[in-house]
Design a protein around this motif. Structure first.
Motif, PDB file in Angstrom:
ATOM      1  N   ALA A 319      55.816  82.557  81.797  1.00 25.02           N
ATOM      2  CA  ALA A 319      56.526  83.282  80.686  1.00 25.02           C
ATOM      3  C   ALA A 319      56.009  83.013  79.349  1.00 25.02           C
ATOM      4  O   ALA A 319      55.550  83.992  78.520  1.00 25.02           O
ATOM      5  CB  ALA A 319      57.982  82.725  80.466  1.00 25.02           C
ATOM      6  N   THR A 320      55.750  81.803  78.967  1.00 20.79           N
ATOM      7  CA  THR A 320      55.028  81.536  77.555  1.00 20.79           C
ATOM      8  C   THR A 320      53.498  81.941  77.680  1.00 20.79           C
ATOM      9  O   THR A 320      53.332  82.498  76.427  1.00 20.79           O
ATOM     10  CB  THR A 320      54.885  79.967  77.528  1.00 20.79           C
ATOM     11  N   TYR A 321      52.765  81.768  78.539  1.00 21.88           N
ATOM     12  CA  TYR A 321      51.276  82.557  78.549  1.00 21.88           C
ATOM     13  C   TYR A 321      51.381  83.872  78.601  1.00 21.88           C
ATOM     14  O   TYR A 321      50.498  84.667  77.863  1.00 21.88           O
ATOM     15  CB  TYR A 321      50.618  82.248  79.839  1.00 21.88           C
ATOM     16  N   GLY A 322      52.429  84.630  79.083  1.00 19.51           N
ATOM     17  CA  GLY A 322      52.620  85.874  79.036  1.00 19.51           C
ATOM     18  C   GLY A 322      52.867  86.690  77.517  1.00 19.51           C
ATOM     19  O   GLY A 322      52.357  87.644  76.986  1.00 19.51           O
ATOM     20  N   VAL A 323      53.613  85.847  76.868  1.00 22.41           N
ATOM     21  CA  VAL A 323      53.978  86.079  75.630  1.00 22.41           C
ATOM     22  C   VAL A 323      52.885  86.061  74.523  1.00 22.41           C
ATOM     23  O   VAL A 323      52.340  86.920  73.788  1.00 22.41           O
ATOM     24  CB  VAL A 323      55.119  85.413  74.801  1.00 22.41           C
ATOM     25  N   LEU A 324      52.016  84.751  74.789  1.00 26.36           N
ATOM     26  CA  LEU A 324      50.784  84.648  74.114  1.00 26.36           C
ATOM     27  C   LEU A 324      49.794  85.723  74.283  1.00 26.36           C
ATOM     28  O   LEU A 324      49.131  86.353  73.234  1.00 26.36           O
ATOM     29  CB  LEU A 324      50.180  83.154  74.286  1.00 26.36           C
ATOM     30  N   GLY A 328      48.217  88.818  71.589  1.00 23.12           N
ATOM     31  CA  GLY A 328      46.876  88.387  71.228  1.00 23.12           C
ATOM     32  C   GLY A 328      46.431  87.048  70.646  1.00 23.12           C
ATOM     33  O   GLY A 328      45.323  86.924  69.996  1.00 23.12           O
ATOM     34  N   LYS A 329      47.199  86.199  70.845  1.00 24.92           N
ATOM     35  CA  LYS A 329      46.971  84.855  70.452  1.00 24.92           C
ATOM     36  C   LYS A 329      45.869  84.189  71.324  1.00 24.92           C
ATOM     37  O   LYS A 329      45.126  83.174  70.939  1.00 24.92           O
ATOM     38  CB  LYS A 329      48.346  83.836  70.221  1.00 24.92           C
ATOM     39  N   ILE A 330      45.628  84.569  72.717  1.00 28.09           N
ATOM     40  CA  ILE A 330      45.018  84.023  73.535  1.00 28.09           C
ATOM     41  C   ILE A 330      44.307  85.020  74.372  1.00 28.09           C
ATOM     42  O   ILE A 330      45.009  86.128  74.687  1.00 28.09           O
ATOM     43  CB  ILE A 330      45.716  82.675  74.475  1.00 28.09           C
ATOM     44  N   ASP A 331      43.011  84.834  74.988  1.00 23.74           N
ATOM     45  CA  ASP A 331      42.730  85.832  75.962  1.00 23.74           C
ATOM     46  C   ASP A 331      43.105  85.328  77.134  1.00 23.74           C
ATOM     47  O   ASP A 331      43.480  84.353  77.434  1.00 23.74           O
ATOM     48  CB  ASP A 331      41.134  85.852  75.736  1.00 23.74           C
ATOM     49  N   SER A 332      42.676  86.318  78.368  1.00 23.50           N
ATOM     50  CA  SER A 332      43.338  85.894  79.615  1.00 23.50           C
ATOM     51  C   SER A 332      42.505  84.929  80.260  1.00 23.50           C
ATOM     52  O   SER A 332      42.935  83.824  81.130  1.00 23.50           O
ATOM     53  CB  SER A 332      42.777  87.154  80.350  1.00 23.50           C
ATOM     54  N   SER A 333      41.343  84.371  79.728  1.00 17.45           N
ATOM     55  CA  SER A 333      40.642  82.964  80.148  1.00 17.45           C
ATOM     56  C   SER A 333      41.524  81.875  79.919  1.00 17.45           C
ATOM     57  O   SER A 333      41.281  80.705  80.774  1.00 17.45           O
ATOM     58  CB  SER A 333      39.408  83.359  79.791  1.00 17.45           C
TER      59      SER A 333
END
Length: 696
Positions: A319-324, A328-333
């Motif tokens: 859930a945390t990675y989904g929000v980021l 646009g705080k992180i990219d998919s990699s």
């Protein structure tokens, strides 16, 4: 350190103490070893078995006793100035003390658990008699004992006196110590066997004599009544009779009934049934009262229980990675998503406690209310049963009591007949001496008298058996002497017609009343079974204190609840229907019993009325027969005196008189019993007899 012989002596002393206090079976070798501070093995080094130990203890005790007796004899033989009466008393007291250890209980104990000991140990009784003979010989040599006294009989008298009086059953009825009893036995018996010299020595030189006994014995000697006194006293001592029991207790009918009602076992059980019914009533009311329970528990998990649950760490991380990513705080990699799987997790804490109060109040339950009514009916039935049992006891006592009176009258009758025979023999003997009758007639009179004596014995035995039967009903001890008061007399019967008596019996008979109440109980059980059709409504509530923690730092909380509970059976396999049918059958059975009992009572009342009418007529006829027989007997006596009669006339007239008197007594007895049984059938019972039970 104790020597071997000292250890052996201490073991024997301790065993003697334990044996005479507790018996053979309770002599515990482990306990003895512990108290002596030795090992059990040490005991077995001296004695091969417990039986051998007891055997040796008894032999040693007997040897010590014999040695003490020998020492006393030597003292008497060596000192001619000793007061023989004092020494005699001391020696006999030692014999009695030694014998007192061997009570019937002790002897029975040895027989039961170590019978072979009797075959090996000395014969104590024979040794006592040998000791007595030595004392007796010394008394003869010094002129203290009458030479015409039989030593064997005197020994038996003294021995039986001690044995019969110095026992638990007799001693508990006497206000004396064992030493006082020994002193009295010695004084009473020996003063009758001593010469004047010996008696003077006994009275004047013995300080222990009671002054009142001295005065009484001197008074008897002066009035030449010592022999009579001694005979009666010895009779009491030899047979172990308590003087208080020599006077038979006289009982009236009411006293006999009172004793029986208090002691009768069946009455006691009926009374217990009433008490049981009272508690049943209280129990039934208890179901209508609120029920309050308290419970408390503490539990600590040794290993917590777990259950399968999604992995919370993976869920939160994903859930945390989904929000980021959305922000646009992180990219998919850079997103590190993990697969969500189930893991075993525990939601309980290690330590938990609970304390809870619970309340329940029945608002409606047909079984509870029906049970209260049924228990009340059951109590009434038990009370009626008690009354019926008291009535049965009263009836049994009356029948037995009147049976004793009948036997008592029979004894008087045969005694009077025997007196007639004896008087006739005396008359015939006088006539024979005058040559007025032949020897054959004299022998005929004597034979008739002797042939009649067994009838006297039979009548007296019949009276004794009747007394024993009465004692059995009264619950009295067989050794207790009782007599009854009164005589067989015709009692008045209130004038009433047969139909009225039957109506009274049907309505008042105690057995029938008990049956009718039993029917009410049976019907109450039908309603009790039917109550299972009805619902139950109850109020409930609880309040609890709880806490849990992985350590002892509990997080505490409370909870409470109130509510209503409603339950009703919809189907139970027709069990209730079948129970109701069974209860109905019990009612039908009781109805049949009631009908049968009514018929029996009606028949019994009619039968007793006929018996009363018959016996009344018999009494009148027999009374006339007695008068006629008495006149015939007197005429026969006159004829025999005048020389115109024969012995056959006397025998026939006496036999006719006796038969008429017996018939009269039997008819009166039958009348009284029929009247008593009729009273029982009509439910007559003195309420005072019930109070005897209620006040116990």
């Amino acid at each position: 350190m104790l020597r071997k012989e000292e250890i052996r002596t201490k073991i024997l002393e301790k065993v003697e103490e334990k044996f005479f206090a507790n018996g053979f079976k309770n002599v515990n070798l482990d306990e003895i070893a512990k108290e002596l501070g030795i090992s059990k093995r040490t005991i077995y080094e001296h004695f091969a078995s417990k039986t051998e130990l007891i055997e040796q203890m008894l032999i040693d005790k007997h040897n010590r006793f014999n040695k003490s007796m020998d020492d006393k004899f030597q003292k008497i033989l060596n000192d001619k100035d000793l007061w023989i009466s004092d020494e005699f008393r001391i020696i006999w007291k030692n014999i009695a003390d030694h014998s007192s250890y061997f009570t019937p209980i002790v002897v029975e104990d040895i027989k039961r658990y170590a019978n072979n000991v009797f075959t090996k140990c000395p014969h104590f009784g024979q040794d006592h008699e040998n000791i007595f003979n030595k004392i007796f010989d010394i008394g003869l040599q010094r002129g203290f004992v009458k030479p015409n006294i039989n030593r064997t009989i005197l020994f038996r008298i003294m021995k039986n006196s001690f044995m019969n009086i110095l026992n638990y059953e007799t001693m508990k009825t006497l206000p004396f110590t064992a030493e006082e009893v020994i002193e009295q036995i010695y004084e009473i018996i020996l003063t009758g066997s001593l010469t004047d010299t010996g008696r003077d020595d006994f009275f004047l030189k013995t300080e222990k004599n009671n002054w009142y006994l001295k005065i009484y014995m001197v008074y008897l000697m002066k009035h030449n009544s010592i022999k009579i006194s001694m005979i009666s006293l010895l009779f009491l001592l030899i047979f172990g009779i308590n003087p208080n029991k020599m006077m038979a207790k006289k009982l009236s009918l009411d006293e006999a009934i009172e004793i029986a009602v208090k002691n009768n076992q069946q009455t006691k059980m009926a009374q217990m049934e009433v008490e049981k019914a009272r508690f049943a009533v209280k129990e039934a009311y208890g179901y209508a009262l609120p029920t309050v329970n308290f419970s408390a528990s503490f539990a600590s998990f040794l290993e917590k229980s777990k259950m399968a649950f999604p992995d919370f760490g993976a869920l939160i991380g994903n859930a945390t990675y989904g929000v980021l990513l959305e922000a646009g705080k992180i990219d998919s990699s850079e997103a590190k998503f993990r697969p969500v799987t189930s893991t075993l997790q525990s939601f309980a804490q290690t330590n938990n406690y609970e304390a809870k109060f619970e309340l329940q109040q029945i608002l409606f339950n047909s079984a509870v209310f029906q049970g209260i009514g049924a228990s009340g009916t059951y109590l009434k039935t038990a009370q009626a049963g008690l009354k019926s049992q008291v009535a049965k006891t009263v009836l049994d006592v009356k029948k037995t009591y009147y049976g004793v009176l009948l036997a008592q009258e029979m004894v008087k009758l045969v005694d009077a007949s025997l007196a007639n025979f004896e008087n006739n023999v005396r008359n015939v003997e006088a006539f024979y001496k005058e040559g007025l009758v032949s020897e054959y007639q004299l022998l005929q009179a004597q034979v008739a008298m002797e042939n009649f004596r067994p009838r006297v014995l039979m009548a007296r035995n019949g009276y004794k058996n009747a007394i024993e039967g009465l004692k059995l009903i009264l619950g009295a001890g067989q050794e207790e002497e009782i007599e009854v008061e009164g005589e067989l007399v015709k009692q008045d019967l209130s004038q009433t017609d047969k139909n009225r008596l039957i109506n009274i019996a049907v309505n008042e008979n105690l057995d029938l009343k008990t049956l009718k109440l039993k029917r009410d109980v049976d019907e109450a059980f039908i309603e009790l079974d039917r109550s299972e059709y009805w619902p139950t409504l109850a109020l409930f509530g609880n309040y609890s204190f709880n806490g849990s923690a992985d350590d002892l730092n509990f997080m505490n909380y409370r909870s409470g609840m109130v509510g209503l509970a409603f339950t009703i059976n919809l189907f139970n396999g027709q069990r209730t229907d079948n129970k109701v049918q069974q209860a109905k059958i019990n009612v039908y059975k009781t109805d049949e019993q009631i009908i049968q009992t009514k018929h029996f009572i009606e028949m019994s009342v009619k039968s007793k009325m006929l018996d009363i009418e018959r016996t009344l007529n018999l009494i009148t006829a027999n009374e006339k027969n007695v008068e006629l027989a008495q006149r015939a007997f007197k005429i026969a006596e006159i004829k025999i005196k005048e020389g115109t009669g024969t012995q056959l006339d006397i025998l026939n007239s006496e036999m006719a008189l006796r038969e008429a008197q017996v018939n009269r007594l039997n008819s009166i007895y039958e009348y009284i019993i029929a009247k008593t049984e009729l009273e029982n059938l009509t439910g007559e019972l003195n309420e005072e007899y019930l109070k005897l039970i209620e006040n116990k």
